[in-house]
Write a protein that holds these residues in place. Sequence first.
Motif, PDB file in Angstrom:
ATOM      1  N   ARG A  34     -58.286 -17.268  49.135  1.00  0.00           N
ATOM      2  CA  ARG A  34     -57.745 -16.468  50.235  1.00  0.00           C
ATOM      3  C   ARG A  34     -57.649 -17.296  51.510  1.00  0.00           C
ATOM      4  O   ARG A  34     -58.076 -16.863  52.579  1.00  0.00           O
ATOM      5  N   VAL A  35     -57.134 -18.513  51.372  1.00  0.00           N
ATOM      6  CA  VAL A  35     -56.874 -19.328  52.552  1.00  0.00           C
ATOM      7  C   VAL A  35     -55.424 -19.775  52.503  1.00  0.00           C
ATOM      8  O   VAL A  35     -54.752 -19.636  51.484  1.00  0.00           O
ATOM      9  N   SER A  36     -54.942 -20.336  53.617  1.00  0.00           N
ATOM     10  CA  SER A  36     -53.546 -20.739  53.672  1.00  0.00           C
ATOM     11  C   SER A  36     -53.295 -21.957  52.793  1.00  0.00           C
ATOM     12  O   SER A  36     -54.183 -22.780  52.558  1.00  0.00           O
TER      13      SER A  36
ATOM     14  N   GLY B 288     -42.307 -19.954  51.438  1.00  0.00           N
ATOM     15  CA  GLY B 288     -43.591 -20.446  50.951  1.00  0.00           C
ATOM     16  C   GLY B 288     -44.679 -20.488  51.999  1.00  0.00           C
ATOM     17  O   GLY B 288     -45.746 -21.032  51.753  1.00  0.00           O
TER      18      GLY B 288
ATOM     19  N   ILE C 286     -55.640 -17.278  56.821  1.00  0.00           N
ATOM     20  CA  ILE C 286     -54.536 -17.268  55.849  1.00  0.00           C
ATOM     21  C   ILE C 286     -53.206 -17.835  56.350  1.00  0.00           C
ATOM     22  O   ILE C 286     -52.275 -17.972  55.557  1.00  0.00           O
ATOM     23  N   SER C 287     -53.086 -18.172  57.649  1.00  0.00           N
ATOM     24  CA  SER C 287     -51.776 -18.623  58.139  1.00  0.00           C
ATOM     25  C   SER C 287     -51.544 -20.113  57.927  1.00  0.00           C
ATOM     26  O   SER C 287     -52.441 -20.921  58.111  1.00  0.00           O
ATOM     27  N   ASP C 288     -50.309 -20.453  57.567  1.00  0.00           N
ATOM     28  CA  ASP C 288     -49.883 -21.855  57.545  1.00  0.00           C
ATOM     29  C   ASP C 288     -49.356 -22.242  58.915  1.00  0.00           C
ATOM     30  O   ASP C 288     -49.551 -23.348  59.382  1.00  0.00           O
TER      31      ASP C 288
ATOM     32  N   ALA D 119     -54.656 -19.111  46.843  1.00  0.00           N
ATOM     33  CA  ALA D 119     -54.726 -17.672  46.553  1.00  0.00           C
ATOM     34  C   ALA D 119     -56.137 -17.286  46.120  1.00  0.00           C
ATOM     35  O   ALA D 119     -56.660 -16.251  46.536  1.00  0.00           O
TER      36      ALA D 119
ATOM     37  N   ILE E  71     -51.534 -24.491  53.548  1.00  0.00           N
ATOM     38  CA  ILE E  71     -51.591 -25.729  54.335  1.00  0.00           C
ATOM     39  C   ILE E  71     -53.018 -26.294  54.383  1.00  0.00           C
ATOM     40  O   ILE E  71     -53.219 -27.501  54.422  1.00  0.00           O
TER      41      ILE E  71
ATOM     42  N   ARG F 155     -51.233 -23.920  45.412  1.00  0.00           N
ATOM     43  CA  ARG F 155     -50.992 -22.491  45.661  1.00  0.00           C
ATOM     44  C   ARG F 155     -51.999 -21.600  44.931  1.00  0.00           C
ATOM     45  O   ARG F 155     -52.409 -20.575  45.454  1.00  0.00           O
TER      46      ARG F 155
ATOM     47  N   LEU G 123     -48.168 -15.546  47.961  1.00  0.00           N
ATOM     48  CA  LEU G 123     -47.755 -16.918  48.228  1.00  0.00           C
ATOM     49  C   LEU G 123     -47.963 -17.861  47.037  1.00  0.00           C
ATOM     50  O   LEU G 123     -47.697 -19.050  47.145  1.00  0.00           O
ATOM     51  N   ARG G 124     -48.443 -17.320  45.882  1.00  0.00           N
ATOM     52  CA  ARG G 124     -48.444 -18.147  44.673  1.00  0.00           C
ATOM     53  C   ARG G 124     -47.002 -18.532  44.348  1.00  0.00           C
ATOM     54  O   ARG G 124     -46.745 -19.538  43.695  1.00  0.00           O
TER      55      ARG G 124
ATOM     56  N   ASP H  44     -43.652 -19.849  45.729  1.00  0.00           N
ATOM     57  CA  ASP H  44     -43.286 -20.592  46.944  1.00  0.00           C
ATOM     58  C   ASP H  44     -41.905 -20.222  47.485  1.00  0.00           C
ATOM     59  O   ASP H  44     -41.428 -20.845  48.422  1.00  0.00           O
TER      60      ASP H  44
ATOM     61  N   THR I 215     -52.346 -13.487  50.187  1.00  0.00           N
ATOM     62  CA  THR I 215     -52.356 -14.869  49.711  1.00  0.00           C
ATOM     63  C   THR I 215     -51.850 -14.927  48.268  1.00  0.00           C
ATOM     64  O   THR I 215     -51.297 -15.933  47.845  1.00  0.00           O
ATOM     65  N   ASP I 216     -52.015 -13.832  47.525  1.00  0.00           N
ATOM     66  CA  ASP I 216     -51.521 -13.773  46.155  1.00  0.00           C
ATOM     67  C   ASP I 216     -49.991 -13.857  46.117  1.00  0.00           C
ATOM     68  O   ASP I 216     -49.416 -14.468  45.223  1.00  0.00           O
TER      69      ASP I 216
END
Lengths: 124, 296
Positions: free
Chosen positions: A49-51, B31, B198-200, A46, A53, A42, B178-179, B181, B175-176
């Motif tokens: 700046r990517v997902s 998450g 940025i998408s899962d 961050a 997954i 994670r 999402l640190r 979860d 994205t920050d």
Amino acid sequence: MHSGINISQTDARPMYLQIMEQIRQRIAAGDWAAGKELPSIRALAADLRVSVITVKRAYLDLESMGVIVTRQGKGSFVAEGGPAGEIHLAQLDEHLSAAAELARHIGLSPDELAERLRRVRDKQ
Amino acid sequence: MNHAKHIELAGVRKKFRFFTLENLDLDLEAGQIMGLVGPNGAGKSTTIRLITGLLAADAGTVRVLGHGMPEAQALAKRDIGFVSDEMKLFSHATVGWHMDFVASIYAGWDPQYAATLVKRFNLKPEQPVKGLSHGEHVKALLMLALARRPRLLILDEPTSGLDPVARHELLTEFTDVLRDDSRSILFSSHNTLDVERISDRITFIDRGRLVESRDKEDFLERWRRIQLQMPAGSALPELPDIIGRAVDGQFVTLTTNRFSADMLTHLGTAVREVHRMSLEEIFVANVMHHREARGE
């Protein structure tokens, strides 16, 4: 906290491969020694700046190649006993297996493939 | 309830006079970031309105953070931060007035985080809203939503009309988040580059129907364009999972949504090149394929 890893969206390789490649370079160069803890998935996601997954995929592949080890609840670390030389060998094997597959597609025998490799090397 | 999916839509239907959203299933777990992508008029905003409780479904179920919507929306909304580019702050009031206002309503307001965001976004609390540029207005809305630290952030076209620097700043904040979860984000966008980054999970919708919803990496791994060179007069081998083919003389371009190495073995020496596809290419090919399959 900056990892120094860069993601380019004009790079034809997918983002997870770019991450893997740059981590392997750092390990091969000796900047990241065996046992060094990698950023958490994670945290790296961050930072880049990517997902999540995408980073997860890169770590899973590095783990299956034996480059890093992940300990449940502890994090991921550069694998022990994997000196830089072995990572280079692993990289070499990857390129060779791609070459072998291509040779199979075009119906080249193993001997012919080996012969071509020798010729390519002599030209350098 | 903490283990409940953050968003759960099953068989959702919503009919309007000229548009129907039909049979929509969608899941988002804690998450994760989900990108909701669709052409104009696909039903993205309707979907978001159903999730935020602004609309009630005609059929099917909508659950958000474990709450049934729209019945339990008052409860769910404590933990939802919602920003849409159509939202307007009070033009005569200042940014700081809005901060005090939101802080007085939501217990989760984090003044320190708010101050950090104000600084990062270069906002001025004493500035009246009517003097803000479009980018500053969006940033102020986001600051107000983020500083509450909601578990679920829902963003309707958050980056549309922003310059590249502002977009970069926003993606950094997303994205920050999402640190942690236990939090999640749903955002709709036309910008497939942002979504791809940025998408899962990614959900494509078109003309009121779900086209496909899955992990981003799955999309990128399964779609390929394969270029073949076939000697004149030779027949193309029969292959399953080919959803498009274009022939130009000896050259044939196949599009597949279920790529595997076996496919190349099967095609043998005819293969010239194999190309990965960008999310935008996958999106367009996917939408066109589904329209064809439905006979539209």
